[in-house]
Design a protein around this motif. Structure first.
Motif, PDB file in Angstrom:
ATOM      1  N   GLU A  61     -10.866  20.469  14.664  1.00 34.47           N
ATOM      2  CA  GLU A  61     -11.293  19.833  15.891  1.00 34.47           C
ATOM      3  C   GLU A  61     -12.607  20.447  16.318  1.00 34.47           C
ATOM      4  N   GLY A  63     -16.209   8.844  21.963  1.00 38.23           N
ATOM      5  CA  GLY A  63     -15.834   9.969  21.123  1.00 38.23           C
ATOM      6  C   GLY A  63     -16.997  10.455  20.280  1.00 38.23           C
ATOM      7  N   ALA A  75      -9.124  17.594  24.066  1.00 35.41           N
ATOM      8  CA  ALA A  75      -9.816  16.509  23.382  1.00 35.41           C
ATOM      9  C   ALA A  75     -11.291  16.509  23.770  1.00 35.41           C
ATOM     10  N   SER A  95     -13.379  13.830  23.250  1.00 34.69           N
ATOM     11  CA  SER A  95     -13.797  12.496  23.686  1.00 34.69           C
ATOM     12  C   SER A  95     -13.887  12.435  25.207  1.00 34.69           C
ATOM     13  N   ASP A 118      -9.045  14.059  17.694  1.00 36.31           N
ATOM     14  CA  ASP A 118      -8.616  13.816  19.081  1.00 36.31           C
ATOM     15  C   ASP A 118      -7.403  12.897  19.108  1.00 36.31           C
ATOM     16  N   SER A 123     -14.958  14.341  15.686  1.00 37.28           N
ATOM     17  CA  SER A 123     -13.677  14.694  16.319  1.00 37.28           C
ATOM     18  C   SER A 123     -12.852  13.517  16.824  1.00 37.28           C
TER      19      SER A 123
END
Length: 543
Positions: free
Chosen positions: A468, A266, A36, A38, A274, A270
């Motif tokens: 992503e 974030g 991820a 974020s 995420d 994305s």
């Protein structure tokens, strides 16, 4: 005198109480399963209180408009009539130019039902509606913020503080992924809020000042927007400010299990992907399709070894995660935790990164057998092999009569007297592929050091890969260090990902103590100023 003494005691207490603030608390990840982007997130099971996965769970961030989750909960809990008529005030509709609002924006004197104001705030994220709910419920935004903080404490939040009802930026307005998950879980227990947070669209009827307004849920997955699909998602709230980045709260239900995902800090490209990736990973974990990670916490120094050119430094403990840089063999790192002996969690200047555990070993475990064996084999061999050749090479250049004198009278003194002058004839050992280098009393093999440095003019750029984004191609490159003076300093090099600077691996500890010393010096200075000048002012007044 008594007043002076009490002031000194007060300042000493203040110093002792605030010193821990000077050091940053580093929170470990919990089962970080996907790459991820974020900065902080959590996936939380509200039914059993279990955290499925997360990063920066208790790190403080700005919430932006997900603040309105708490605003809605407090307003609903104190509302006696959802059909009560609310008249907008001038203070409620006074907003910054770039503030989110109804379309058209509510006017001073415009009348709506309480329920319409509630849906206007939550679905359209209208800040004038948030202000109006606060004023209607508590009389003022300040009084309402106090109610929000009191309710947060009741829920169990430990790192949350609100100063307004809409979430526009304020340095004292903050929360954490864990606290936000607790707030949303509590709010979803309320049937009015549950319906509010899961409604994809709503119509505010015609008012005395405007025609009917059509509202669409800002959360694109909940609204069913094309291209935003995640199985089981049914409720949530979005947020965005320049300081907070993108924030998102989402709840889903699959095979009877409710999970809440909170994204903080974030990125625009994305934060939805995420959320989808984290929920998919978490449900796989709940279903038993993913082995739960077990972190063993152990503060220790480790050294990079057994690599071919260094070990990759990653954002997350997965080979799918982006590579921040490459750490040279022989570099000493500070390890916080180990996951099933596969990934090691590393602290770089207060930032958390990961390296493969099979390429790092505790400093004490580095084989010490090479230190005593190798130097002795080289030390005795150099003088005998190099001492005899020197006289023959110098003999032709010197007078013939002095050659026998040097070999007969000075030969015994060569090992001691000529050792300092031998370095010009000892480059041979340094040309070997690897040299032995002592790091904190231990010996490790250290090839050419590798440093991660920013390329000139390079900037961080997001690269989209299969929906992503990541920080691949962020402007960092690998540079070999061939200068021996550089390699000694780089043996403990670490990368600051914010600006590509190189720091010591112990810089986190150094920063901590520097902050403490700096804070103590400032406090002592203030203490001296007050104790010195305050009595003078009092004496002047008496005089």
């Amino acid at each position: 005198m008594k007043q002076r003494k009490s002031l000194r005691i007060l300042f000493l207490c203040l110093i002792l109480g605030l010193l821990p603030v000077a050091s940053r608390t580093v929170y470990a990840d919990v089962n970080p399963g996907v790459g991820a982007v974020s900065v902080a997130y959590i996936v939380y099971n509200p039914d059993n209180g279990k955290v499925i996965c997360g990063r920066g769970l208790d790190e403080v961030h700005y919430p932006a408009s997900i603040t309105k989750i708490m605003t809605a909960l407090v307003a609903i809990e104190h509302c006696q009539d959802m059909n009560a008529v609310v008249a907008f005030t001038q203070s409620a509709v006074t907003l910054p130019a770039d503030s989110s609002k109804l379309h058209p924006k509510a006017k001073a004197g415009e009348q709506m039902r309480f329920e319409d104001v509630l849906y206007g705030m939550f679905l359209a994220s209208a800040n004038e509606c948030a202000n109006m709910l606060a004023e209607y419920t508590a009389g003022s935004v300040e009084a309402f913020a106090a109610m929000m903080n009191e309710r947060a404490a009741q829920i169990g939040c430990t790192n949350t503080h609100f100063v307004n009802a809409h979430g526009l930026h304020d340095p004292q307005h903050y929360t954490t992924p864990r606290d936000m998950a607790l707030i949303f879980a509590e709010a979803m227990k309320n049937p009015v809020f549950h319906k509010l947070a899961s409604t994809p669209s709503y119509v505010i009827p015609r008012t005395n000042a405007n025609a009917a307004r059509q509202l669409e849920m800002g959360h694109r997955i909940v609204a069913g927007a094309p291209g935003y699909v995640c199985e089981g998602v049914f409720a949530g709230k979005t947020g965005k400010t320049p300081q907070a980045g993108r924030t998102l709260v989402t709840e889903a239900n699959r095979f009877g299990v409710n999970l809440i995902c909170v994204i903080m800090q974030g990125q625009e490209a994305s934060f939805y992907s995420d959320t989808i990736g984290l929920l998919n990973y978490a449900y796989d974990a709940v279903a038993g399709n993913i082995t739960q990670t077990n972190w063993t916490y152990s503060e220790e120094d480790v050294v990079v070894f057994n690599t071919n050119g260094g070990v990759n430094l990653r954002m997350l403990p997965t080979t799918d995660s982006e590579i921040i840089g490459r750490i040279a063999e022989g570099t000493v790192l500070h390890r916080i935790a180990v996951w099933d002996n596969y990934w090691s969690q590393i602290n770089y200047s207060g930032q958390i990164y990961y390296v493969a555990s099979n390429y790092v070993k505790p400093v004490a475990v580095v084989p010490p057998t090479q230190a005593p064996t190798d130097p002795p084999t080289e030390a005795p061999t150099d003088p005998p092999t190099q001492a005899p050749p020197e006289p023959p090479t110098q003999a032709p250049t010197d007078p013939p009569t002095q050659a026998p004198q040097e070999t007969s009278t000075q030969a015994p003194a060569d090992p001691s007297t000529q050792a300092p002058t031998d370095p010009p004839t000892t480059p041979a050992p340094t040309t070997e592929p690897t040299t032995e280098e002592v790091i904190e009393g231990e010996t490790s093999l250290s090839p050419v050091s590798v440093v991660v440095i920013p390329e000139p003019g390079a900037t961080t750029a997001a690269v989209e890969t299969e929906g992503e984004t990541s920080e691949e191609g962020s402007g960092f490159s690998i540079k070999p260090v061939t200068d021996p003076s550089e390699s000694t300093t780089e043996s403990r090099a670490a990368l600051d990902p914010q600006n590509g600077e190189i720091h010591s691996a112990d810089s986190a500890k150094i920063r901590k103590w520097m902050n403490i010393v700096m804070f103590a010096m400032v406090a002592i200075f203030l203490f001296a100023v007050i104790t010195e000048f305050l009595p003078r002012r009092k004496r002047n007044r008496r005089g």
